[in-house]
Motif scaffolding. Structure first.
Motif, PDB file in Angstrom:
ATOM      1  N   UNK A 143       0.866  -1.187   0.000  1.00  0.00           N
ATOM      2  CA  UNK A 143       0.000   0.000   0.000  1.00  0.00           C
ATOM      3  C   UNK A 143       0.895   1.226   0.000  1.00  0.00           C
ATOM      4  N   UNK A 144       0.704   2.103  -0.945  1.00  0.00           N
ATOM      5  CA  UNK A 144       1.500   3.331  -1.038  1.00  0.00           C
ATOM      6  C   UNK A 144       0.844   4.414  -0.191  1.00  0.00           C
ATOM      7  N   UNK A 145       1.635   5.027   0.684  1.00  0.00           N
ATOM      8  CA  UNK A 145       1.115   5.972   1.681  1.00  0.00           C
ATOM      9  C   UNK A 145       1.834   7.305   1.525  1.00  0.00           C
ATOM     10  N   UNK A 146       1.046   8.365   1.516  1.00  0.00           N
ATOM     11  CA  UNK A 146       1.573   9.728   1.548  1.00  0.00           C
ATOM     12  C   UNK A 146       1.514  10.220   2.997  1.00  0.00           C
ATOM     13  N   UNK A 147       2.680  10.498   3.554  1.00  0.00           N
ATOM     14  CA  UNK A 147       2.738  10.893   4.959  1.00  0.00           C
ATOM     15  C   UNK A 147       2.098  12.266   5.161  1.00  0.00           C
ATOM     16  N   UNK A 148       1.473  12.476   6.328  1.00  0.00           N
ATOM     17  CA  UNK A 148       0.910  13.814   6.613  1.00  0.00           C
ATOM     18  C   UNK A 148       2.019  14.847   6.766  1.00  0.00           C
ATOM     19  N   UNK A 149       1.646  16.088   6.694  1.00  0.00           N
ATOM     20  CA  UNK A 149       2.622  17.180   6.795  1.00  0.00           C
ATOM     21  C   UNK A 149       3.280  17.179   8.167  1.00  0.00           C
ATOM     22  N   UNK A 150       4.580  17.407   8.197  1.00  0.00           N
ATOM     23  CA  UNK A 150       5.333  17.426   9.451  1.00  0.00           C
ATOM     24  C   UNK A 150       5.061  18.726  10.213  1.00  0.00           C
ATOM     25  N   UNK A 151       5.497  18.744  11.473  1.00  0.00           N
ATOM     26  CA  UNK A 151       5.316  19.949  12.297  1.00  0.00           C
ATOM     27  C   UNK A 151       6.088  21.137  11.713  1.00  0.00           C
ATOM     28  N   UNK A 152       7.278  20.867  11.176  1.00  0.00           N
ATOM     29  CA  UNK A 152       8.057  21.956  10.565  1.00  0.00           C
ATOM     30  C   UNK A 152       7.321  22.555   9.383  1.00  0.00           C
ATOM     31  N   UNK A 153       6.707  21.709   8.572  1.00  0.00           N
ATOM     32  CA  UNK A 153       5.948  22.199   7.416  1.00  0.00           C
ATOM     33  C   UNK A 153       4.748  23.031   7.852  1.00  0.00           C
ATOM     34  N   UNK A 154       4.040  22.580   8.874  1.00  0.00           N
ATOM     35  CA  UNK A 154       2.868  23.326   9.351  1.00  0.00           C
ATOM     36  C   UNK A 154       3.266  24.663   9.959  1.00  0.00           C
ATOM     37  N   UNK A 155       4.377  24.704  10.696  1.00  0.00           N
ATOM     38  CA  UNK A 155       4.835  25.963  11.274  1.00  0.00           C
ATOM     39  C   UNK A 155       5.246  26.956  10.180  1.00  0.00           C
ATOM     40  N   UNK A 156       5.922  26.446   9.153  1.00  0.00           N
ATOM     41  CA  UNK A 156       6.302  27.311   8.033  1.00  0.00           C
ATOM     42  C   UNK A 156       5.060  27.861   7.329  1.00  0.00           C
ATOM     43  N   UNK A 157       4.072  27.025   7.145  1.00  0.00           N
ATOM     44  CA  UNK A 157       2.829  27.459   6.498  1.00  0.00           C
ATOM     45  C   UNK A 157       2.140  28.534   7.330  1.00  0.00           C
ATOM     46  N   UNK A 158       2.107  28.354   8.653  1.00  0.00           N
ATOM     47  CA  UNK A 158       1.463  29.344   9.529  1.00  0.00           C
ATOM     48  C   UNK A 158       2.194  30.680   9.469  1.00  0.00           C
ATOM     49  N   UNK A 159       3.521  30.662   9.484  1.00  0.00           N
ATOM     50  CA  UNK A 159       4.284  31.910   9.395  1.00  0.00           C
ATOM     51  C   UNK A 159       4.061  32.601   8.051  1.00  0.00           C
ATOM     52  N   UNK A 160       3.994  31.804   6.974  1.00  0.00           N
ATOM     53  CA  UNK A 160       3.754  32.393   5.655  1.00  0.00           C
ATOM     54  C   UNK A 160       2.388  33.064   5.599  1.00  0.00           C
ATOM     55  N   UNK A 161       1.384  32.465   6.222  1.00  0.00           N
ATOM     56  CA  UNK A 161       0.053  33.073   6.238  1.00  0.00           C
ATOM     57  C   UNK A 161       0.041  34.363   7.046  1.00  0.00           C
ATOM     58  N   UNK A 162       0.770  34.382   8.167  1.00  0.00           N
ATOM     59  CA  UNK A 162       0.831  35.602   8.972  1.00  0.00           C
ATOM     60  C   UNK A 162       1.546  36.725   8.227  1.00  0.00           C
ATOM     61  N   UNK A 163       2.621  36.372   7.504  1.00  0.00           N
ATOM     62  CA  UNK A 163       3.334  37.387   6.728  1.00  0.00           C
ATOM     63  C   UNK A 163       2.481  37.919   5.582  1.00  0.00           C
ATOM     64  N   UNK A 164       1.653  37.049   5.006  1.00  0.00           N
ATOM     65  CA  UNK A 164       0.793  37.498   3.906  1.00  0.00           C
ATOM     66  C   UNK A 164      -0.251  38.502   4.381  1.00  0.00           C
ATOM     67  N   UNK A 165      -0.682  38.371   5.632  1.00  0.00           N
ATOM     68  CA  UNK A 165      -1.669  39.304   6.158  1.00  0.00           C
ATOM     69  C   UNK A 165      -1.080  40.686   6.418  1.00  0.00           C
TER      70      UNK A 165
END
Length: 263
Positions: A143-165
């Motif tokens: 079974x081929x599995x795509x791992x969920x996003x890591x904590x580092x990826x989620x933190x980077x995404x949150x910072x990018x959203x805050x900077x965009x605002x």
């Protein structure tokens, strides 16, 4: 693939596309162990990868990973043939190095080329989770599995959203170059004067008190005068003193005289 898993994978890849700039066809970088596992279990790697990533893909492999398959012997020839069908990714390594180190070097610290990594190496997966924006795929019991996003990826995404605002870097530079506006002058308020209405009321109150005081004093004087007169009359025995004028006697009206006489 189950419907819930497919929905989760679609949502995850949409997040990578929005936050990290992934575009189709996705560049999938495969290691030697994944090729060996797919050939031994007769897995159509290209079809399964398109199903997992929910889009078109481009399979890629480095020269170091192919050299690692050559070292395993002729028994792994199907894996070598599968690897040769993929596009070569130039790793610029003059001497062949282990596949995990080669893939880690190609990905770098930021994964600027937007690679999806398909690997069976657990140490390599742990190291890639520390890099933001790296989708990781592995095979678990065919079974081929795509791992969920890591904590580092989620933190980077949150910072990018805050900077965009907020304001961008160029806007911040422009704001810092502009002199701050002068502070508004605030007039200090002094003590307020008395209310004119209240002043009038107080004056009227004082005037009323003065009038009442005068009236009360007049009444006291009148009472004292009456008491003095009574005292003098009592001392004289009811007689009029020599110097005082006699009080005129009040004449009583004869009621019988005014009546008509009956005949």
């Amino acid at each position: 693939m189950r419907q819930n898993r497919s929905k989760a994978y679609r949502k995850l890849m949409a997040m990578y596309s929005t936050s990290f700039g992934f575009r189709q066809p996705y560049q999938v970088l495969v290691d030697s162990e994944t090729c060996d596992t797919a050939s031994s279990q007769k897995i159509d790697l290209l079809t399964r990868m398109e199903s997992v990533l929910v889009g078109s893909v481009k399979m890629m492999i480095t020269q170091c990973c192919i050299h690692e398959l050559y070292l395993k012997g002729k028994s792994h020839q199907p894996a070598v043939d599968l690897a040769k069908s993929f596009e070569r990714r130039k790793c610029n390594h003059k001497e062949a190095m282990p596949g995990d180190e080669c893939i880690a070097a190609v990905v770098g610290e930021t994964n600027k080329h937007r690679y999806v990594i398909a690997t069976q190496s657990h140490p390599l997966r742990v190291g890639l989770r520390a890099i933001p924006g790296v989708p990781i795929v592995h095979i678990n019991r065919s079974v081929m599995i795509l791992e969920p996003a890591s904590d580092t990826t989620l933190q980077f995404k949150h910072r990018a959203e805050q900077d965009a605002l907020g304001p961008s870097t160029s806007e911040k530079a422009m704001l810092s170059a502009v002199a701050p506006p002068p502070e508004p002058v605030v007039k200090k308020k002094g003590p307020k004067g008395p209310n004119p209405l209240s002043v009038k009321k107080k004056a009227r109150k004082h005037a009323t008190q003065e009038v009442n005081t005068r009236v009360a004093a007049a009444r006291v004087e009148k009472v004292h005068a009456g008491n003095k007169r009574k005292l003098h009359e009592a001392e004289d025995g009811g007689k009029v003193s020599a110097g005082a004028e006699p009080r005129p006697k009040r004449r009583r009206r004869n009621k019988t005289a005014s009546r008509p006489v009956e005949v």
